[in-house]
Design a protein around this motif. Structure first.
Motif, PDB file in Angstrom:
ATOM      1  N   ARG A 100       0.820  -1.284   0.158  1.00 51.07           N
ATOM      2  CA  ARG A 100       0.102  -0.100   0.039  1.00 51.07           C
ATOM      3  C   ARG A 100       0.869   1.322   0.043  1.00 51.07           C
ATOM      4  O   ARG A 100       0.303   2.377  -0.264  1.00 51.07           O
ATOM      5  CB  ARG A 100      -0.797   0.198   1.348  1.00 51.07           C
ATOM      6  CG  ARG A 100      -1.922  -1.078   1.406  1.00 51.07           C
ATOM      7  CD  ARG A 100      -3.072  -0.899   0.454  1.00 51.07           C
ATOM      8  NE  ARG A 100      -4.175  -2.059   0.879  1.00 51.07           N
ATOM      9  CZ  ARG A 100      -5.317  -1.738   1.313  1.00 51.07           C
ATOM     10  NH1 ARG A 100      -5.536  -0.604   2.015  1.00 51.07           N
ATOM     11  NH2 ARG A 100      -6.125  -2.543   1.744  1.00 51.07           N
ATOM     12  N   TYR A 101       2.079   1.155   0.590  1.00 53.19           N
ATOM     13  CA  TYR A 101       2.891   2.395   0.655  1.00 53.19           C
ATOM     14  C   TYR A 101       3.969   2.722  -0.568  1.00 53.19           C
ATOM     15  O   TYR A 101       4.455   3.877  -0.490  1.00 53.19           O
ATOM     16  CB  TYR A 101       3.746   2.206   1.934  1.00 53.19           C
ATOM     17  CG  TYR A 101       3.191   2.273   3.219  1.00 53.19           C
ATOM     18  CD1 TYR A 101       1.786   2.436   3.170  1.00 53.19           C
ATOM     19  CD2 TYR A 101       3.843   2.217   4.575  1.00 53.19           C
ATOM     20  CE1 TYR A 101       0.973   2.723   4.514  1.00 53.19           C
ATOM     21  CE2 TYR A 101       3.291   2.325   5.673  1.00 53.19           C
ATOM     22  CZ  TYR A 101       1.913   2.548   5.942  1.00 53.19           C
ATOM     23  OH  TYR A 101       1.223   2.840   6.885  1.00 53.19           O
TER      24      TYR A 101
ATOM     25  N   LYS C  32      -4.186  10.779  -1.882  1.00 51.76           N
ATOM     26  CA  LYS C  32      -4.502   9.220  -2.068  1.00 51.76           C
ATOM     27  C   LYS C  32      -5.014   9.270  -3.516  1.00 51.76           C
ATOM     28  O   LYS C  32      -4.565   8.255  -4.237  1.00 51.76           O
ATOM     29  CB  LYS C  32      -5.795   8.934  -1.173  1.00 51.76           C
ATOM     30  CG  LYS C  32      -6.036   7.485  -1.001  1.00 51.76           C
ATOM     31  CD  LYS C  32      -6.616   7.101   0.100  1.00 51.76           C
ATOM     32  CE  LYS C  32      -7.028   5.487   0.347  1.00 51.76           C
ATOM     33  NZ  LYS C  32      -7.691   5.200   1.383  1.00 51.76           N
ATOM     34  N   TYR C 306      -5.886  -2.815   7.281  1.00 52.45           N
ATOM     35  CA  TYR C 306      -4.988  -2.403   6.139  1.00 52.45           C
ATOM     36  C   TYR C 306      -5.391  -0.760   5.424  1.00 52.45           C
ATOM     37  O   TYR C 306      -4.550  -0.304   5.033  1.00 52.45           O
ATOM     38  CB  TYR C 306      -4.833  -3.558   5.135  1.00 52.45           C
ATOM     39  CG  TYR C 306      -4.297  -4.772   5.623  1.00 52.45           C
ATOM     40  CD1 TYR C 306      -3.435  -4.914   6.360  1.00 52.45           C
ATOM     41  CD2 TYR C 306      -5.126  -5.991   5.512  1.00 52.45           C
ATOM     42  CE1 TYR C 306      -2.724  -5.924   6.934  1.00 52.45           C
ATOM     43  CE2 TYR C 306      -4.416  -7.370   5.698  1.00 52.45           C
ATOM     44  CZ  TYR C 306      -3.242  -7.133   6.814  1.00 52.45           C
ATOM     45  OH  TYR C 306      -2.882  -8.400   7.331  1.00 52.45           O
ATOM     46  N   ASP C 307      -6.669  -0.900   5.458  1.00 52.00           N
ATOM     47  CA  ASP C 307      -7.267   0.661   5.051  1.00 52.00           C
ATOM     48  C   ASP C 307      -6.497   1.695   5.660  1.00 52.00           C
ATOM     49  O   ASP C 307      -6.242   2.573   5.534  1.00 52.00           O
ATOM     50  CB  ASP C 307      -8.642   0.682   4.624  1.00 52.00           C
ATOM     51  CG  ASP C 307      -9.103  -0.276   3.633  1.00 52.00           C
ATOM     52  OD1 ASP C 307      -8.274  -0.685   2.864  1.00 52.00           O
ATOM     53  OD2 ASP C 307     -10.346  -1.013   3.816  1.00 52.00           O
ATOM     54  N   GLU C 310      -2.883   1.896   5.471  1.00 54.08           N
ATOM     55  CA  GLU C 310      -2.535   2.829   4.328  1.00 54.08           C
ATOM     56  C   GLU C 310      -2.589   4.068   4.419  1.00 54.08           C
ATOM     57  O   GLU C 310      -1.763   5.021   4.019  1.00 54.08           O
ATOM     58  CB  GLU C 310      -3.488   2.406   2.948  1.00 54.08           C
ATOM     59  CG  GLU C 310      -3.091   3.147   1.786  1.00 54.08           C
ATOM     60  CD  GLU C 310      -3.830   2.880   0.547  1.00 54.08           C
ATOM     61  OE1 GLU C 310      -4.554   1.725   0.489  1.00 54.08           O
ATOM     62  OE2 GLU C 310      -4.038   3.561  -0.353  1.00 54.08           O
TER      63      GLU C 310
END
Lengths: 327, 327, 327
Positions: A100-101, C32, C306-307, C310
């Motif tokens: 994700r990063y 994002k 995980y969201d 992130e």
């Protein structure tokens, strides 16, 4: 030519088709020419890759970290002493979050019976390309650099005689990943490969079988011998290097008795004289000097170890650009 | 003005001609002005330098790593705990391979009788510029920053009285590289240098002779005294700093008896009062507070230690740009 | 909208006005979207930030270091083992010098009774923005990422029921900074907050009072309970996480007796069933699996960890861009 590399993992060269490896070699040469000319190659501008190391490294780390910087991106060096990785953090968490990063994940984990499983677990959960920087089984970055170096030196590789030779060393029990990668890869380019080692240092059966199948498909040859002199005789490339007896003895201990009885497996001037008059000496470095090889050989006119080491940079940049950039 | 710096090593300022150092100072000032204005200086875009540290560092590492980033390039921080460097890898291998991978090599190695030899060995094999980030003998990055700072504060340096004064400290046996570099460099700019220390803390004879020769050539003066008060009296700059008795005692041990008998060598308010009314206090940092210097001095109005520290950034960027960039 | 962020410190979200946090959330969302589209965001080109870590980190380090690289700048990772920081160098020296060398300073220091004081001392002397990467009291980077995640999942946060719940863990005595930050921040966005913990794990009185005041000003609610089931019942977000009993026992020791008597405070499937049918499970990671939470919950369909993780990247990039860039 294959052009769809984006997102492709680089765990073992066996997972890459031959035309994909051809492209990788071409891109590596182009990287090298541009580097020589000082032509900028910001192909991965502002992109980031995580470089996870479970073991120390010089060439691998520097080729990756300098490489991504020369491509306009950034590599974060993560060693296991300064992160929570390898201290209870599960591979799934690491893989998902680093995906994700950033834009890529590279990992060295040579733990026997552990390293490849770890990288495959990272691959399973990653949504960005995963690169193997050496595990217990494979070292594809070294393999592709070796292939590139041999092609630069000889042109057409078909029929070229290369000997992968076990050598005595005392430093630590080294992974089998370098010879295993070479014995799988070289026959795909039509090379005539001799694998030589003292009894007790066998590579896994499946790997030898796969190497033979690769030879059958692509016109190369694979021969195994336990006679060191035979391996040197008439060879055009010799790659003498230590590896541990992992297949029969999975402990971290160097198997002293077996090891000490094979002190004679050393690359000396005499051995080099048995080889082709234009033979070239290769080693992934760092060499265990005066055990694996005499200084007069590694520092002598037949040695191409620095050219081999340099190609780690160009091939690393090619792998990153194809898998992290691309269309 | 000299314009051909590309590839030039930066091991000791003694290897640089005076007009080369003049240019370096000019470029440092230009870097500082651009930094102050927020004008980008991507002179080393996508270029890479390796930063090898055998000892811990704050200012040196940060000035180099932030500096190269501000120039558009990347510095790879290599400490001896996370690499194979200093664990059996020979300097030749390190030098050749890092040269192949990037555009510069910088190194700190302060081991007495070892550091400078190591860096000279790196220099011998490197094909890219090598920068000394402090060794047992020299600290040219500190020397040039000190010179820049003094010039900013006084304009013309000719005849300016500067005293390099030994000071008591307990932290560890510190290198002689800072005073040695200063005593060689300052007379080349016409400064009137006093070197003061208790008996037993002599710098090497060859260095004192060279300092005298530099003074003779460039109009400066060098005087040695063992009287601390004499060194402070009428000084315009004072640089009180500890160093070890390496010349007579090459062990890592702090020589306790000699050291403890010189506890009085401390930069106090009383000493500062002996100096010129506009005297400026300098220190390379980190200072051993309350041993080398009273808080009231280092934190007081005569202290320019932060300006001195800041100039490490601008001079580092100038050195990298001239030697790694250039025509 | 507030547009004057340049130079603003980011120590506690309590220091940021609500409209400033609104802007921060908007910029985070924009970061994002651009990241998702592969649109470059070189807002901090050639700028540098120092990342000081007194403790190990995965998410925080990587979100900052990859984040600044994606913004075109560079973060220097400084851990306490490879620098002189935390080895006698005073905070003032560190703050002034790093300010002179770059464009931002970020710091993690979780030492109880030490961390926040250290960061406030850095703030006092710094001339560039200082960012708190977690101290003993606050973790604003986590708080803003949590808020962003909840807003992404529910839209308008007003009246949304969130429960911050203590959980059992054995790994080490964890800071109170995460729940403290959440209980201060969430009421400012009109959330209906339940804070649940066994007796003996109170947060500081001033923090609870401030949380209540924040609720009063902005329309949120804050309720404290020692009944775990009550906290899960009908909750729309649950954040079960361990913290130590720092308020009453300031030693580093895990208070075994108190801790062991609360082993039942675990996020199980049964607890999740008490909550709203669409409840979402959050955790700052790394979780102490099978102590804080069952695998089936953290890996299950209600988990958004995980969201949440992130969003640490996008919020970090927003904080850096607003405070280090800007007009």
């Amino acid at each position: 030519m294959q052009s769809n590399f984006k997102g492709k993992h680089f765990i073992s060269l066996q997972d890459w088709a031959k035309d994909e490896i051809d492209t990788l070699l071409e891109v590596s040469m182009e990287m090298k020419r541009n580097f020589a000319m000082g032509v900028p190659t910001p192909h991965l501008l502002y992109k980031t890759i995580f470089l996870m190391f479970f073991e120390q490294s010089t060439r691998t780390r520097n080729s990756m970290e300098a490489g991504i910087a020369q491509l306009g991106g950034h590599g974060t060096f993560l060693d296991t002493s300064t992160t929570q990785i390898a201290h209870g953090e599960v591979a799934k968490d690491t893989a998902v979050i680093l995906s994700r990063y950033g834009h890529g994940i590279a990992c060295r984990n040579c733990g026997w019976g552990v390293g490849n499983s770890y990288i495959r677990e990272i691959e399973k959960w990653s949504t960005v390309p995963v690169m193997n920087l050496q595990c217990d089984l494979y070292h594809p970055m070294q393999g592709i650099a070796d292939l590139m170096t041999m092609r630069e030196k000889t042109g057409d590789l078909r029929g070229t005689r290369v000997s992968i030779i076990w050598a005595y060393a005392t430093s630590h029990k080294k992974p089998i990943s370098v010879p295993l990668t070479q014995v799988l890869l070289f026959p795909r380019y039509g090379l005539d490969v001799t694998l030589a080692y003292p009894e007790g240092y066998d590579l896994p059966v499946w790997a030898v079988e796969q190497a033979g199948a690769n030879a059958g498909l692509h016109g190369g040859k694979v021969k195994i011998t336990h006679n060191m002199e035979e391996a040197y005789r008439d060879a055009q490339f010799v790659i003498p290097k230590n590896w541990g007896s992992w297949v029969t003895d999975q402990s971290d201990e160097v198997n002293d008795e077996l090891l000490e009885s094979n002190k004679g497996w050393k690359c000396t001037e005499e051995m080099i004289k048995l080889a082709d008059k234009d033979v070239m000496y290769m080693h992934a470095l760092p060499a265990d000097r005066n055990n694996e090889v005499d200084d007069s050989v590694i520092d002598g006119p037949r040695s191409i170890v620095y050219d081999e080491a340099e190609n780690r940079l160009h091939t690393a940049k090619a792998v990153m650009t194809l898998t992290m950039g691309g269309k």
